[in-house]
Write a protein that holds these residues in place. Structure first.
Motif, PDB file in Angstrom:
ATOM      1  N   THR A 141       2.781  -0.539  -8.368  1.00 44.22           N
ATOM      2  CA  THR A 141       3.479   0.679  -7.967  1.00 44.22           C
ATOM      3  C   THR A 141       2.531   1.716  -7.366  1.00 44.22           C
ATOM      4  O   THR A 141       1.330   1.717  -7.671  1.00 44.22           O
ATOM      5  CB  THR A 141       4.179   1.290  -9.205  1.00 44.22           C
ATOM      6  OG1 THR A 141       4.627   2.601  -8.882  1.00 44.22           O
ATOM      7  CG2 THR A 141       3.243   1.404 -10.390  1.00 44.22           C
ATOM      8  N   SER A 142       3.094   2.615  -6.584  1.00 43.62           N
ATOM      9  CA  SER A 142       2.331   3.755  -6.074  1.00 43.62           C
ATOM     10  C   SER A 142       1.868   4.653  -7.221  1.00 43.62           C
ATOM     11  O   SER A 142       0.987   5.490  -7.041  1.00 43.62           O
ATOM     12  CB  SER A 142       3.220   4.570  -5.135  1.00 43.62           C
ATOM     13  OG  SER A 142       4.439   4.886  -5.771  1.00 43.62           O
ATOM     14  N   ALA A 195       1.611  -6.243  -5.030  1.00 43.36           N
ATOM     15  CA  ALA A 195       2.332  -5.306  -4.156  1.00 43.36           C
ATOM     16  C   ALA A 195       2.370  -3.941  -4.826  1.00 43.36           C
ATOM     17  O   ALA A 195       2.867  -3.825  -5.954  1.00 43.36           O
ATOM     18  CB  ALA A 195       3.753  -5.809  -3.926  1.00 43.36           C
ATOM     19  N   ARG A 196       1.826  -2.926  -4.162  1.00 42.88           N
ATOM     20  CA  ARG A 196       1.961  -1.557  -4.689  1.00 42.88           C
ATOM     21  C   ARG A 196       3.177  -0.946  -4.012  1.00 42.88           C
ATOM     22  O   ARG A 196       3.118  -0.494  -2.867  1.00 42.88           O
ATOM     23  CB  ARG A 196       0.706  -0.738  -4.407  1.00 42.88           C
ATOM     24  CG  ARG A 196      -0.453  -1.211  -5.259  1.00 42.88           C
ATOM     25  CD  ARG A 196      -1.663  -0.309  -5.127  1.00 42.88           C
ATOM     26  NE  ARG A 196      -2.727  -0.822  -5.977  1.00 42.88           N
ATOM     27  CZ  ARG A 196      -4.022  -0.636  -5.759  1.00 42.88           C
ATOM     28  NH1 ARG A 196      -4.414   0.086  -4.728  1.00 42.88           N
ATOM     29  NH2 ARG A 196      -4.918  -1.133  -6.589  1.00 42.88           N
ATOM     30  N   TYR A 256      -3.536 -13.120   2.016  1.00 44.61           N
ATOM     31  CA  TYR A 256      -4.229 -11.882   1.625  1.00 44.61           C
ATOM     32  C   TYR A 256      -4.026 -11.647   0.123  1.00 44.61           C
ATOM     33  O   TYR A 256      -2.888 -11.552  -0.348  1.00 44.61           O
ATOM     34  CB  TYR A 256      -3.677 -10.704   2.434  1.00 44.61           C
ATOM     35  CG  TYR A 256      -4.489  -9.450   2.273  1.00 44.61           C
ATOM     36  CD1 TYR A 256      -5.681  -9.291   2.972  1.00 44.61           C
ATOM     37  CD2 TYR A 256      -4.083  -8.447   1.406  1.00 44.61           C
ATOM     38  CE1 TYR A 256      -6.446  -8.145   2.819  1.00 44.61           C
ATOM     39  CE2 TYR A 256      -4.843  -7.292   1.257  1.00 44.61           C
ATOM     40  CZ  TYR A 256      -6.020  -7.151   1.959  1.00 44.61           C
ATOM     41  OH  TYR A 256      -6.782  -6.012   1.804  1.00 44.61           O
ATOM     42  N   THR A 257      -5.110 -11.527  -0.627  1.00 49.03           N
ATOM     43  CA  THR A 257      -4.965 -11.488  -2.088  1.00 49.03           C
ATOM     44  C   THR A 257      -5.259 -10.129  -2.726  1.00 49.03           C
ATOM     45  O   THR A 257      -5.065  -9.968  -3.927  1.00 49.03           O
ATOM     46  CB  THR A 257      -5.866 -12.554  -2.743  1.00 49.03           C
ATOM     47  OG1 THR A 257      -7.194 -12.335  -2.286  1.00 49.03           O
ATOM     48  CG2 THR A 257      -5.425 -13.965  -2.390  1.00 49.03           C
ATOM     49  N   LEU A 258      -5.712  -9.160  -1.943  1.00 49.63           N
ATOM     50  CA  LEU A 258      -5.965  -7.832  -2.527  1.00 49.63           C
ATOM     51  C   LEU A 258      -4.663  -7.020  -2.565  1.00 49.63           C
ATOM     52  O   LEU A 258      -3.686  -7.397  -1.913  1.00 49.63           O
ATOM     53  CB  LEU A 258      -7.044  -7.103  -1.710  1.00 49.63           C
ATOM     54  CG  LEU A 258      -8.441  -7.712  -1.832  1.00 49.63           C
ATOM     55  CD1 LEU A 258      -9.408  -7.040  -0.860  1.00 49.63           C
ATOM     56  CD2 LEU A 258      -8.951  -7.616  -3.270  1.00 49.63           C
ATOM     57  N   PRO A 259      -4.620  -5.885  -3.293  1.00 50.27           N
ATOM     58  CA  PRO A 259      -3.375  -5.103  -3.358  1.00 50.27           C
ATOM     59  C   PRO A 259      -2.933  -4.611  -1.983  1.00 50.27           C
ATOM     60  O   PRO A 259      -3.763  -4.285  -1.128  1.00 50.27           O
ATOM     61  CB  PRO A 259      -3.757  -3.909  -4.234  1.00 50.27           C
ATOM     62  CG  PRO A 259      -4.925  -4.356  -5.023  1.00 50.27           C
ATOM     63  CD  PRO A 259      -5.676  -5.313  -4.146  1.00 50.27           C
ATOM     64  N   VAL A 260      -1.612  -4.580  -1.790  1.00 47.94           N
ATOM     65  CA  VAL A 260      -1.034  -4.128  -0.522  1.00 47.94           C
ATOM     66  C   VAL A 260       0.032  -3.064  -0.802  1.00 47.94           C
ATOM     67  O   VAL A 260       0.951  -3.292  -1.598  1.00 47.94           O
ATOM     68  CB  VAL A 260      -0.378  -5.314   0.230  1.00 47.94           C
ATOM     69  CG1 VAL A 260       0.268  -4.826   1.530  1.00 47.94           C
ATOM     70  CG2 VAL A 260      -1.395  -6.399   0.539  1.00 47.94           C
ATOM     71  N   ARG A 302       2.697   9.327  -0.131  1.00 43.48           N
ATOM     72  CA  ARG A 302       3.005   8.696   1.152  1.00 43.48           C
ATOM     73  C   ARG A 302       2.065   7.511   1.335  1.00 43.48           C
ATOM     74  O   ARG A 302       0.843   7.678   1.209  1.00 43.48           O
ATOM     75  CB  ARG A 302       2.781   9.709   2.274  1.00 43.48           C
ATOM     76  CG  ARG A 302       2.920   9.129   3.638  1.00 43.48           C
ATOM     77  CD  ARG A 302       2.601  10.197   4.659  1.00 43.48           C
ATOM     78  NE  ARG A 302       2.489   9.619   5.967  1.00 43.48           N
ATOM     79  CZ  ARG A 302       2.058  10.287   7.029  1.00 43.48           C
ATOM     80  NH1 ARG A 302       1.696  11.549   6.905  1.00 43.48           N
ATOM     81  NH2 ARG A 302       1.979   9.702   8.173  1.00 43.48           N
ATOM     82  N   PRO A 303       2.592   6.336   1.622  1.00 44.89           N
ATOM     83  CA  PRO A 303       1.702   5.172   1.726  1.00 44.89           C
ATOM     84  C   PRO A 303       0.958   5.131   3.062  1.00 44.89           C
ATOM     85  O   PRO A 303       1.530   5.450   4.106  1.00 44.89           O
ATOM     86  CB  PRO A 303       2.671   3.993   1.648  1.00 44.89           C
ATOM     87  CG  PRO A 303       3.956   4.522   2.202  1.00 44.89           C
ATOM     88  CD  PRO A 303       4.012   5.981   1.844  1.00 44.89           C
ATOM     89  N   ASP A 304      -0.301   4.721   2.990  1.00 47.79           N
ATOM     90  CA  ASP A 304      -1.015   4.292   4.201  1.00 47.79           C
ATOM     91  C   ASP A 304      -0.718   2.786   4.272  1.00 47.79           C
ATOM     92  O   ASP A 304      -1.111   2.031   3.369  1.00 47.79           O
ATOM     93  CB  ASP A 304      -2.512   4.565   4.017  1.00 47.79           C
ATOM     94  CG  ASP A 304      -3.318   4.078   5.210  1.00 47.79           C
ATOM     95  OD1 ASP A 304      -2.885   3.112   5.875  1.00 47.79           O
ATOM     96  OD2 ASP A 304      -4.397   4.636   5.454  1.00 47.79           O
ATOM     97  N   ILE A 305       0.000   2.354   5.313  1.00 51.50           N
ATOM     98  CA  ILE A 305       0.422   0.935   5.357  1.00 51.50           C
ATOM     99  C   ILE A 305      -0.385   0.106   6.367  1.00 51.50           C
ATOM    100  O   ILE A 305       0.070  -0.949   6.809  1.00 51.50           O
ATOM    101  CB  ILE A 305       1.951   0.791   5.605  1.00 51.50           C
ATOM    102  CG1 ILE A 305       2.378   1.444   6.926  1.00 51.50           C
ATOM    103  CG2 ILE A 305       2.748   1.341   4.447  1.00 51.50           C
ATOM    104  CD1 ILE A 305       3.767   0.991   7.392  1.00 51.50           C
ATOM    105  N   THR A 306      -1.583   0.591   6.702  1.00 48.61           N
ATOM    106  CA  THR A 306      -2.414  -0.140   7.664  1.00 48.61           C
ATOM    107  C   THR A 306      -2.666  -1.589   7.218  1.00 48.61           C
ATOM    108  O   THR A 306      -2.595  -2.517   8.038  1.00 48.61           O
ATOM    109  CB  THR A 306      -3.769   0.589   7.840  1.00 48.61           C
ATOM    110  OG1 THR A 306      -3.496   1.971   7.987  1.00 48.61           O
ATOM    111  CG2 THR A 306      -4.535   0.074   9.025  1.00 48.61           C
TER     112      THR A 306
END
Ligand code: NAD
Ligand code: UDP
Ligand code: UDP
Length: 346
Positions: A141-142, A195-196, A256-260, A302-306
């Protein structure tokens, strides 16, 4: 009565949505914990429609059978009433681990249980993934960013969480869940995805969910006062549920295995959000009132979704206006359904 309710809910019993046929080589067995909840039930609809075998595990704390009942009896669908704090032995190729209350009033109702679900429950699911060699996606989660000092929030930000505040059971529970995921990945070679998830809304949210979208819409469609907590200057960014589901599926499929971060970067103050909803409900006469602030309420989000854009090719597609309109239509139906049921004598 059942028929009347079925028609009112827009469903007919025993008629399944269309399902693609998959051969045994392509068909996966997919476990979804928390699958009777808001996000989980939408995910199940897509997985079932794609032709996979789906096992739902839920203790119905905040979830409802009604969210998935259109799949009852389908040969690819299985539902287990189980609390993931206890071990679970099933077979699966993939696990979407979503079980956890998500709304602040729900997760604060029994903080110890929230911590157990996110720690012991996550250990059990990681243990299961290890035993059967399944890939596992953890719904984080955020809230791991707490009341953020960096804005917007990239995945590299470590967060600003009060470890003993009223939100800690959830925030710290999810932070431990992430830590567990990477410990199992490193030590036990479990294939993990994290997933965040940022604030998500849409049909199937419970009318008494307690989060801002359901509260404001239910208030607006009944001409009740819209309750802004605090001065309303705090911000959130809202993602429509179908966009989130696309992101979860994309993350599970990616290497991709790091948090997104998965969320919609369009940010509004809660005060603006109240007005947006009020204006979307024709003839709404609700007043917007500010009240006491909530303790430790994150002031901006606010997410940075890059990362999601670059690694998953994902970004949200549904605008706030379109998503809210669908959600308002859903809540109107829910309201007439509950009114109808309340007026029945049995
Ligand atoms: P939800 O409350 O609708 O669904 C959660 C589901 O988990 C429910 O069906 C509930 O009964 C089940 N559950 C809870 N504890 C359980 C336990 N111990 N054993 C078995 N089942 C249990 O919430 P949601 O919005 O669908 O959230 C799903 C996941 O996504 C959660 O992990 C949540 O933390 C995460 N998330 C959601 C949002 C959002 O805005 N919706 C944002 C961030 C993270
Ligand atoms: N576990 C489970 N289902 C399984 C495998 C394990 O629920 O299919 C639980 C198990 O009960 C244990 C936890 O997951 O409590 C962690 O399992 P792991 O194999 O990592 O550790 P251990 O069994 O050695 O404690
Ligand atoms: N909020 C509000 N009125 C409500 C419910 C929530 O003003 O009836 C505010 C809450 O204080 C927070 C924001 O809306 O600032 C989002 O709250 P929510 O519970 O939906 O999710 P959060 O992002 O805090 O987990």
């Amino acid at each position: 009565l059942e028929k009347k309710i079925a028609i009112l809910e827009g469903r007919m019993p025993q008629k399944y949505p269309e399902v693609k046929y998959l051969g045994y080589k392509e068909r996966k067995r997919i476990l979804v914990t928390g699958g009777a909840g808001f996000v989980g039930s939408h995910l199940i609809d897509v997985l079932m429609t794609q032709g996979h075998e789906v096992i739902v595990v839920d203790n119905f704390f905040t979830g409802r059978k009604r969210n998935v009942e259109h799949w009852f009896g389908h040969r690819n669908f299985e539902m287990i009433h189980h609390d993931i704090v206890n071990p679970l032995y099933v077979e699966a190729d993939e696990i979407y681990h979503l079980a956890s209350p998500a709304s602040p009033p729900h997760y604060m109702q029994n903080p110890v249980k929230t911590i157990k679900t996110n720690t012991l429950g996550t250990i059990n699911m990681l243990g299961l993934a290890r035993r059967v060699g399944a890939k596992i996606l953890i719904a984080s989660t955020s809230e791991v960013y707490g009341d953020p000092m960096v804005h917007p929030q990239p995945e590299s930000y470590w967060g600003h969480v009060n470890p003993i505040g009223p939100r800690a059971c959830y925030d710290e529970g999810k932070r431990v869940a992430e830590t567990l995921a990477y410990a199992y990945a490193k030590q036990e070679k479990v294939s993990v995805r994290v997933a965040r998830i940022f604030n998500t809304y849409g049909p199937r949210m419970h009318v008494s969910d307690g989060r801002v979208v359901s509260n404001f819409i239910m208030q607006a469609i009944q001409n009740l006062t819209i309750t802004v907590y605090g001065n309303g200057k705090q911000t959130r960014s809202f993602c429509y549920v179908s966009d989130l589901i696309d992101g979860l599926l994309g993350l599970m499929a990616s290497s991709y295995t790091l948090p997104v971060n998965l969320g919609n970067p369009v940010e509004h103050t809660i005060e603006e959000f109240a007005m947006i909803i009020k204006n979307l409900v024709p003839g709404c006469r609700s007043m917007v009132a500010t009240g006491a602030a909530v303790e430790d309420d994150p002031q901006r989000r606010r997410p940075d979704i890059t990362v999601a854009e670059e690694h998953l090719g994902w970004k949200p597609k549904v605008s706030l206006q379109v998503g809210l309109q669908r959600t308002i239509d859903y809540f109107k139906e829910e309201l007439s359904r509950t009114t109808f049921l309340n007026n029945q004598t049995y």
